[in-house]
Write an enzyme that holds these catalytic residues in place. Structure first.
Site, short mmCIF file in Angstrom:
data_model
loop_
_atom_site.label_atom_id
_atom_site.label_comp_id
_atom_site.label_asym_id
_atom_site.label_seq_id
_atom_site.Cartn_x
_atom_site.Cartn_y
_atom_site.Cartn_z
CD GLU A 64 95.17 84.02 14.63
OE1 GLU A 64 95.90 83.48 13.79
OE2 GLU A 64 94.86 83.48 15.71
CD GLN A 119 102.87 82.70 4.25
OE1 GLN A 119 103.46 81.64 4.08
NE2 GLN A 119 101.99 83.16 3.41
N GLY A 165 109.38 90.04 8.02
CA GLY A 165 109.17 89.55 6.65
C GLY A 165 107.74 89.71 6.17
CE1 TYR A 204 94.16 80.01 11.00
CE2 TYR A 204 95.14 82.19 10.72
CZ TYR A 204 94.90 81.07 11.50
OH TYR A 204 95.37 81.03 12.78
CG ASP A 259 96.88 76.55 11.34
OD1 ASP A 259 96.42 75.39 11.39
OD2 ASP A 259 97.56 77.03 12.26
#
Ligand code: ADE
Length: 354
Positions: free
Chosen positions: A36, A41, A80, A119, A137
């Protein structure tokens, strides 16, 4: 609207249509948690190979907590949002120290761990421990916004949360139901070209009934991102070049980079580079040829990164940040930001050495 009917229909849909994902083969809270975090993103297809490599390298929470951040970042390299990795590492150390290595199943305890937001807490606790708590989400937000024609308001998040909470009362697997909503948003109630013709709940969907599906969710227009010129120097000495480690508190925490900095308004690249290198290392370099430039986009800004050959007369550093002198072959042993890899790819097609 029959909440019970909607919840049951979505559950049935999920049984037949759910995506086969590696982290769906388990309810181990450690594996669900890291999946998760990686999925924040980031698209599922990007995450899958990273997740598999991570689990192979760090099979349990103890291994993560006892590993050096550098070895975690090496596996994370390219994914990232590196702060996620730093936070996860810190969180695993807390779980080991304070909870004997057992991931807390209590919402108020779990959400206090670094990097765990509403979340993530909802997703992990519902999937791993069967707790009836929503995990909202962007996909879920879109599904419910359309379903109820919700306009942006201060309490829209609360309305969505409450509606999903009431649906969860009718389901026997809260983790599956939360993931059903996510998959439903990804596969049927898509952002562009939603598949209303095959949607099993379209007859209850307010936006569909008003022919307004494309008007939801209402999204605030983002201002365009600022763009910066950044100059960096490849400082050579005895066939090795200088790299330095970024601070764990900075953006791209703990990754390695070339020294340099942002170009100020009105400044030439050469002056900006001399200033940046002097500030960060104490070197007073002579600036040589430009090696190459690349463009890279981060979440809130974008950059043009210009890399120059640099020469120094002696290796005396005055700045105390961690550094190394390396050859091109050593690059694989360090974690660099994606922008650097773009540069390395270009430079490797030329001649590395001055
Ligand atoms: N996005 C983030 N977590 C997810 C999950 N568990 N299933 C589907 N999509 C997701």
């Amino acid at each position: 609207m029959q909440i019970n009917t909607i919840a049951t229909t979505l559950q049935e849909w999920y049984k037949d249509s759910k995506r086969d994902l590696p982290f769906r083969a388990t309810t181990d809270p450690y594996k669900i948690w890291i999946s998760e975090i990686m999925l924040q993103q980031t698209q599922i297809k990007t995450v899958i190979p990273y997740y598999n490599r991570w689990i192979e390298t760090f099979p349990d929470i103890q291994t993560v907590a006892n590993s050096k951040l550098d070895s975690l970042l090496k596996i994370w390299e390219g994914l990232g949002y590196y702060r996620r990795c730093v936070n996860f590492h810190n969180a695993t150390k807390i779980v080991l120290k304070n909870y004997n290595g057992k991931i807390p199943s209590d919402y108020n305890t779990f959400i206090k761990l670094p990097g765990v937001g509403k979340y993530t807490a909802g997703a992990v606790l519902s999937i791993s421990f069967g707790i009836k708590i929503p995990a909202i989400d962007v996909n879920v937000y879109r599904v419910i916004s359309r379903f109820q024609c919700l306009n942006k308001s201060v309490n829209i998040n609360k309305i969505i949360y409450n509606l999903i909470s009431s649906m969860l009362e009718y389901v026997n697997s809260p983790g599956d139901f939360n993931q059903a909503l996510m998959d439903f948003g990804s596969l049927i109630c898509t952002k562009i070209n939603p598949k209303c013709k095959i949607c099993p709940i379209s007859t209850y969907c307010k936006a569909y009934l008003k022919n307004q599906v494309n008007q939801y969710p209402k999204i605030r227009k983002r201002n365009s991102k600022p763009h910066y010129d950044v100059v960096v120097g490849m400082i050579w000495y005895n066939n090795k070049f200088y790299i330095q480690k970024r601070s764990p508190d900075s953006m791209l925490p703990g990754l390695w980079e070339f020294p340099g900095g942002k170009v100020d308004k009105g400044e030439t690249f050469e002056i900006a580079l001399k200033r940046g290198i002097k500030n960060e290392t104490g070197f007073m370099p002579t600036i040589g040829n430009k090696i190459d430039s690349i463009k890279h986009s981060y979440s809130h800004f974008s950059i043009s990164l210009h890399c120059f050959q640099c020469f120094i007369k002696n290796k005396k550093l005055t700045y105390s940040r961690k550094f190394e002198w390396i050859t091109p072959n050593d690059i694989k042993n360090f974690s660099f930001p994606k922008a650097n890899h773009k540069l390395f790819n270009l430079i490797s097609q030329k001649n590395w050495y001055v």
